[in-house]
Design an enzyme around this catalytic site. Structure first.
Site, PDB file in Angstrom:
ATOM      1  N   HIS A   5       1.357  -1.470  -0.013  1.00  0.00           N
ATOM      2  CA  HIS A   5       0.097   0.132   0.000  1.00  0.00           C
ATOM      3  C   HIS A   5       0.821   1.037  -0.175  1.00  0.00           C
ATOM      4  O   HIS A   5       1.791   1.213   0.423  1.00  0.00           O
ATOM      5  CB  HIS A   5      -1.072   0.110   1.006  1.00  0.00           C
ATOM      6  CG  HIS A   5      -0.699   0.065   2.562  1.00  0.00           C
ATOM      7  ND1 HIS A   5       0.000  -0.937   3.069  1.00  0.00           N
ATOM      8  CD2 HIS A   5      -0.189   1.106   3.454  1.00  0.00           C
ATOM      9  CE1 HIS A   5       1.223  -0.327   4.354  1.00  0.00           C
ATOM     10  NE2 HIS A   5       0.989   0.675   4.559  1.00  0.00           N
ATOM     11  N   HIS A  72       2.448  13.018  -6.781  1.00  0.00           N
ATOM     12  CA  HIS A  72       1.082  12.424  -6.427  1.00  0.00           C
ATOM     13  C   HIS A  72       1.355  10.866  -6.413  1.00  0.00           C
ATOM     14  O   HIS A  72       2.271  10.252  -6.903  1.00  0.00           O
ATOM     15  CB  HIS A  72       0.662  12.703  -8.032  1.00  0.00           C
ATOM     16  CG  HIS A  72       1.464  13.029  -9.213  1.00  0.00           C
ATOM     17  ND1 HIS A  72       2.892  13.146  -9.458  1.00  0.00           N
ATOM     18  CD2 HIS A  72       1.460  11.038 -10.538  1.00  0.00           C
ATOM     19  CE1 HIS A  72       3.368  12.424 -10.941  1.00  0.00           C
ATOM     20  NE2 HIS A  72       2.323  11.385 -10.915  1.00  0.00           N
ATOM     21  N   GLU A 119      -3.597  12.073 -10.071  1.00  0.00           N
ATOM     22  CA  GLU A 119      -2.653  12.007 -11.774  1.00  0.00           C
ATOM     23  C   GLU A 119      -3.726  11.187 -12.486  1.00  0.00           C
ATOM     24  O   GLU A 119      -3.663   9.853 -11.938  1.00  0.00           O
ATOM     25  CB  GLU A 119      -1.762  12.274 -11.932  1.00  0.00           C
ATOM     26  CG  GLU A 119      -1.219  12.224 -14.124  1.00  0.00           C
ATOM     27  CD  GLU A 119      -0.235  12.114 -14.137  1.00  0.00           C
ATOM     28  OE1 GLU A 119       0.780  12.138 -15.725  1.00  0.00           O
ATOM     29  OE2 GLU A 119       0.984  10.857 -13.231  1.00  0.00           O
TER      30      GLU A 119
END
Length: 127
Positions: A5, A72, A119
């Site tokens: 994760h 991002h 994004e």
């Protein structure tokens, strides 16, 4: 080996859970208090890829400096324009309108409640 994760610290856990689940369509997997750590962790999952994001909220009132080392989180979508339009209707702030970059790929950027950049990448076969 595979990635488990990605963890990000959030300023408002409830607002972040709402953003990622109700606005972006990810699933809330769990939400648990960490005993003795004065923190709550919420795991959200992309149902298609299985990748999880851990949202960490520390109860000590600290503010976060997002810094400039983290860039991002990227999401593949079938249609950037349609995704941006749908997310905009749900109140997701768009920070970069859809555009085609040098290699012909279409991208856009949105911002989550804490200020993280997300994004969107148009890749129909992967969405």
């Amino acid at each position: 080996m595979r990635i488990a994760h990605t963890m990000i610290r959030v300023a408002d856990l409830d607002e972040s859970i709402d953003f990622y689940t109700n606005k972006l369509g990810l699933e809330l997997v769990s939400r648990d208090e960490l005993p003795g750590a004065d923190a709550t962790l919420a795991f959200i999952r992309d149902p298609k890829s299985g990748h999880e994001i851990e949202l960490t909220y520390n109860h000590d009132g600290r503010d976060y400096d997002l810094g400039d080392a983290f860039g991002h989180i990227a999401f593949y979508v079938a249609d950037v324009d349609a995704t941006v339009a749908a997310w905009r209707e749900r109140g997701v702030p768009v920070s970069l309108e859809p555009l085609v970059i040098g290699n012909g790929m279409k991208i856009a950027f949105v911002t989550d409640p804490t200020g993280y950049a997300l994004e969107l990448i148009e890749k129909p076969e992967a969405a």
